[in-house]
Each structure stands twice: as C-alpha cells, then as structure tokens.
Design a protein around this motif. Structure first.
Motif, mmCIF file in Angstrom:
data_model
loop_
_atom_site.group_PDB
_atom_site.id
_atom_site.type_symbol
_atom_site.label_atom_id
_atom_site.label_comp_id
_atom_site.label_asym_id
_atom_site.label_seq_id
_atom_site.Cartn_x
_atom_site.Cartn_y
_atom_site.Cartn_z
ATOM 1 N N HIS A 103 0.825 -1.218 0.000
ATOM 2 C CA HIS A 103 0.000 0.000 0.000
ATOM 3 C C HIS A 103 0.861 1.271 0.000
ATOM 4 O O HIS A 103 0.606 2.217 0.747
ATOM 5 N N ILE A 104 1.886 1.256 -0.860
ATOM 6 C CA ILE A 104 2.769 2.405 -1.012
ATOM 7 C C ILE A 104 2.444 3.100 -2.335
ATOM 8 O O ILE A 104 2.256 2.447 -3.363
ATOM 9 N N VAL A 105 2.381 4.410 -2.301
ATOM 10 C CA VAL A 105 2.072 5.198 -3.497
ATOM 11 C C VAL A 105 3.371 5.510 -4.237
ATOM 12 O O VAL A 105 4.321 6.034 -3.655
ATOM 13 N N SER A 106 3.403 5.201 -5.534
ATOM 14 C CA SER A 106 4.604 5.411 -6.328
ATOM 15 C C SER A 106 4.543 6.741 -7.080
ATOM 16 O O SER A 106 3.530 7.091 -7.670
ATOM 17 N N SER A 107 5.663 7.492 -7.027
ATOM 18 C CA SER A 107 5.806 8.748 -7.764
ATOM 19 C C SER A 107 7.164 8.726 -8.449
ATOM 20 O O SER A 107 8.141 8.201 -7.898
ATOM 21 N N MET A 108 7.244 9.271 -9.665
ATOM 22 C CA MET A 108 8.498 9.244 -10.415
ATOM 23 C C MET A 108 8.827 10.603 -11.018
ATOM 24 O O MET A 108 7.924 11.344 -11.430
ATOM 25 N N SER A 109 10.122 10.904 -11.065
ATOM 26 C CA SER A 109 10.595 12.120 -11.725
ATOM 27 C C SER A 109 10.298 12.046 -13.219
ATOM 28 O O SER A 109 10.201 10.963 -13.795
ATOM 29 N N ARG A 110 10.198 13.209 -13.828
ATOM 30 C CA ARG A 110 10.066 13.247 -15.274
ATOM 31 C C ARG A 110 11.390 12.875 -15.916
ATOM 32 O O ARG A 110 12.447 13.021 -15.318
ATOM 33 N N ARG A 111 11.336 12.395 -17.111
ATOM 34 C CA ARG A 111 12.529 11.961 -17.828
ATOM 35 C C ARG A 111 13.499 13.135 -17.995
ATOM 36 O O ARG A 111 13.134 14.202 -18.485
ATOM 37 N N GLY A 112 14.733 12.941 -17.536
ATOM 38 C CA GLY A 112 15.756 13.966 -17.724
ATOM 39 C C GLY A 112 15.687 15.132 -16.766
ATOM 40 O O GLY A 112 16.364 16.124 -16.968
ATOM 41 N N ASN A 113 14.869 15.028 -15.701
ATOM 42 C CA ASN A 113 14.742 16.123 -14.732
ATOM 43 C C ASN A 113 15.280 15.671 -13.373
ATOM 44 O O ASN A 113 14.533 15.228 -12.500
ATOM 45 N N CYS A 114 16.596 15.784 -13.182
ATOM 46 C CA CYS A 114 17.192 15.363 -11.914
ATOM 47 C C CYS A 114 16.719 16.234 -10.756
ATOM 48 O O CYS A 114 16.728 15.805 -9.607
ATOM 49 N N TRP A 115 16.272 17.476 -11.050
ATOM 50 C CA TRP A 115 15.808 18.368 -9.984
ATOM 51 C C TRP A 115 14.517 17.855 -9.355
ATOM 52 O O TRP A 115 14.151 18.274 -8.261
ATOM 53 N N ASP A 116 13.798 16.964 -10.055
ATOM 54 C CA ASP A 116 12.562 16.417 -9.492
ATOM 55 C C ASP A 116 12.830 15.559 -8.266
ATOM 56 O O ASP A 116 11.928 15.242 -7.507
ATOM 57 N N ASN A 117 14.092 15.134 -8.090
ATOM 58 C CA ASN A 117 14.465 14.339 -6.918
ATOM 59 C C ASN A 117 15.704 14.959 -6.269
ATOM 60 O O ASN A 117 16.623 14.266 -5.835
ATOM 61 N N ALA A 118 15.698 16.285 -6.188
ATOM 62 C CA ALA A 118 16.899 17.035 -5.816
ATOM 63 C C ALA A 118 17.401 16.753 -4.403
ATOM 64 O O ALA A 118 18.602 16.778 -4.153
ATOM 65 N N VAL A 119 16.509 16.483 -3.460
ATOM 66 C CA VAL A 119 16.931 16.333 -2.057
ATOM 67 C C VAL A 119 17.821 15.104 -1.878
ATOM 68 O O VAL A 119 18.881 15.178 -1.246
ATOM 69 N N ILE A 120 17.394 13.973 -2.408
ATOM 70 C CA ILE A 120 18.203 12.759 -2.247
ATOM 71 C C ILE A 120 19.459 12.840 -3.104
ATOM 72 O O ILE A 120 20.522 12.336 -2.740
ATOM 73 N N GLU A 121 19.370 13.513 -4.264
ATOM 74 C CA GLU A 121 20.561 13.729 -5.091
ATOM 75 C C GLU A 121 21.581 14.568 -4.313
ATOM 76 O O GLU A 121 22.790 14.300 -4.344
#
Length: 275
Positions: A200-218
């Motif tokens: 029961h986990i909701v999945s979310s994904m960055s857009r293709r080629g947008n590293c800023w969409d996951n900037a915190v963990i990066e």
C-alpha cells in the motif's frame, strides 16, 4: 627577509599562496587568536570542514553562547582557510528503457507535515573500493532522515526492494507512504512496483531527464561523496573501508549533522519532536 622584500615578493618567489602563508602564520601565533577565532576554528575542525558559515554561526550560539553576524563568521573562516568544501556539480546521465512509469505526484514539493508521509529514494555509485558498489538510500522528507540503506555489489531490483523492506521494518510498516524515485529500470520494474502495491505504497516518479525532481536525495548523495570521500582516489580503499566509511557517515548524518531546514537541528532530534 621581510626587512628587505615585501611579503608578496617572497611568496611569489617561493610559490606559496597568500592564504597558506596567513593560515600558517595563524597556527604559529595561535596564542594571539581571539576567543571567537579559536571557537570557529575548533568547530570547523570538529565538523571536518563540512559546514558553511551559517551552520558554524548556529553552532557558535549553541555550543559557545557566542553571537556573531554571519558575515563576521565567514570572514574569520576565510582568514584561516577553514571554509567548507565545495560540492562538485552532478551531471545527469540518461538511463535505459523503463517498464512501468508513474506520474510525478511529488512535483518538487519536498516538505512533509508528518513522518512517513513522503519518502524519496535513489541509487548512487561508490567507486572508492577495489570494486564499484551501489548505495541505495531512502529518506523521509519530514526531517531528511535516512530511513534505510543498502550497499551492494550490483544495482539489480533486489537492491531497491531490500532497501524498501528495511525502511518499512524500521518504521513499523506504515501504509499510504508516497515514495518518489527516478525512472530507473529497477524502480520501474514490475517486481518493485508490485512490491509497493502489496504494501500500500504510493509510487511517484521524476520526469525523464529532470534530476531536480528528486533534488533532495541527489543532494544527500553529493554531500556524502564531497564530505566523506572528496580527497580519496577511486579504487584506493579496501571494500571493507568503504563499507565502514558509508556506515559511519550515515550515522553522523542522522545523529550529528545539523541542517538549516530543520532549525539547525539534526534529523533525529527534529524527528523526536513528532514522537
């Protein structure tokens, strides 16, 4: 020779930088340092030169009850060459074909009002041992705590599934968590997506080629490498040393490393506020 030549001429002849000279001069005449300078230098050494002037300013107040303007702190750090290390810019690399693509539900909203509301995850290369290792981490955006991590010799789907299993176990199997990742093949695999669905986990994904969409963990992975491995050559350590360094840094990050976003508290201390 100072009576015959200028300092600039001497340093030029010896090919010594002005910063190095004054740093040496400060160390040689440590007895003349002010209380503020001694405190700032000690804090920079204690934190392994990982903090900028804003965090050092906060620690001065917390640990020494010294209140200084951040510009004064920055000036002293520059004078004694104890500034924080600069993170190298990370270049995005394209990935292979994906299988299951999820929408970007996180949409760069890197804040959470409670623990286990939003998690972010990613994999990074660790190339400092005799063989390349792959570090998978999961971070809770409520307090930027690293909830779980795995360090394997491969980046197969089992790496990310095992990391998620550990995160769920560490947080007593919460339901309804949104977990955000990039579109890497391991995250878009049927096995990983099915595992999240079962829990029961909701999945979310960055857009293709947008590293800023996951900037915190990066940014976290960048900090780990710049703060723990900056002066280490690739493949210069044993694998055991790499494992120990990663483990030690993650413990330090969660329990000792203060963050401006958290009111200059550590992730663990900030998380205790929600307990």
């Amino acid at each position: 020779m100072k009576g015959k030549y200028t300092i600039s001429a001497i340093l030029l002849a010896l090919q010594v930088s002005r910063t190095s000279y004054y740093r040496w001069l400060g160390e040689e005449r440590e007895i003349t340092l002010s209380i503020n300078e001694v405190a700032i230098i000690e804090l920079c050494k204690k934190t392994k030169y990982r903090y900028g002037h804003r965090k050092i300013k906060a620690l001065l107040k917390q640990d020494y009850a010294i209140k200084l303007h951040r510009n004064s702190v920055q000036s002293i750090m520059q004078k004694h060459n104890v500034q924080c290390r600069i993170k190298p810019k990370r270049k995005w690399k394209s990935q292979g074909e994906t299988v299951v693509i999820r929408p970007n539900l996180l949409n760069r909203n890197f804040t959470a009002s409670a623990p286990n509301e939003k998690w972010v995850t990613d994999i990074t290369y660790i190339q400092y041992g005799s063989t390349t290792k792959y570090l998978s981490t999961i971070m809770d955006l409520y307090n930027n705590e690293i909830v779980a991590y795995k360090l394997y010799n491969h980046q197969k789907t089992s790496l990310v599934i095992d990391t998620l299993k550990e995160a769920l176990a560490n947080r007593n199997n919460p339901e309804g968590v949104m977990i955000h990742s990039d579109q890497g093949t391991v995250y878009s695999s049927y096995a990983y997506q099915e595992f999240m669905k079962e829990h029961h986990i909701v999945s979310s994904m960055s857009r293709r080629g947008n590293c800023w969409d996951n900037a915190v963990i990066e940014s976290f992975h960048s900090s780990l490498k710049s703060e723990e491995f900056q002066y280490v050559r690739f493949n210069s350590l044993s694998n055991a040393e790499v494992v120990n360094r990663v483990s030690t840094y993650l413990k330090y990050y969660n329990e000792e490393r203060i963050q401006e976003k958290l009111g200059y508290l550590t992730p663990i201390k900030y998380g205790e506020k929600a307990a």
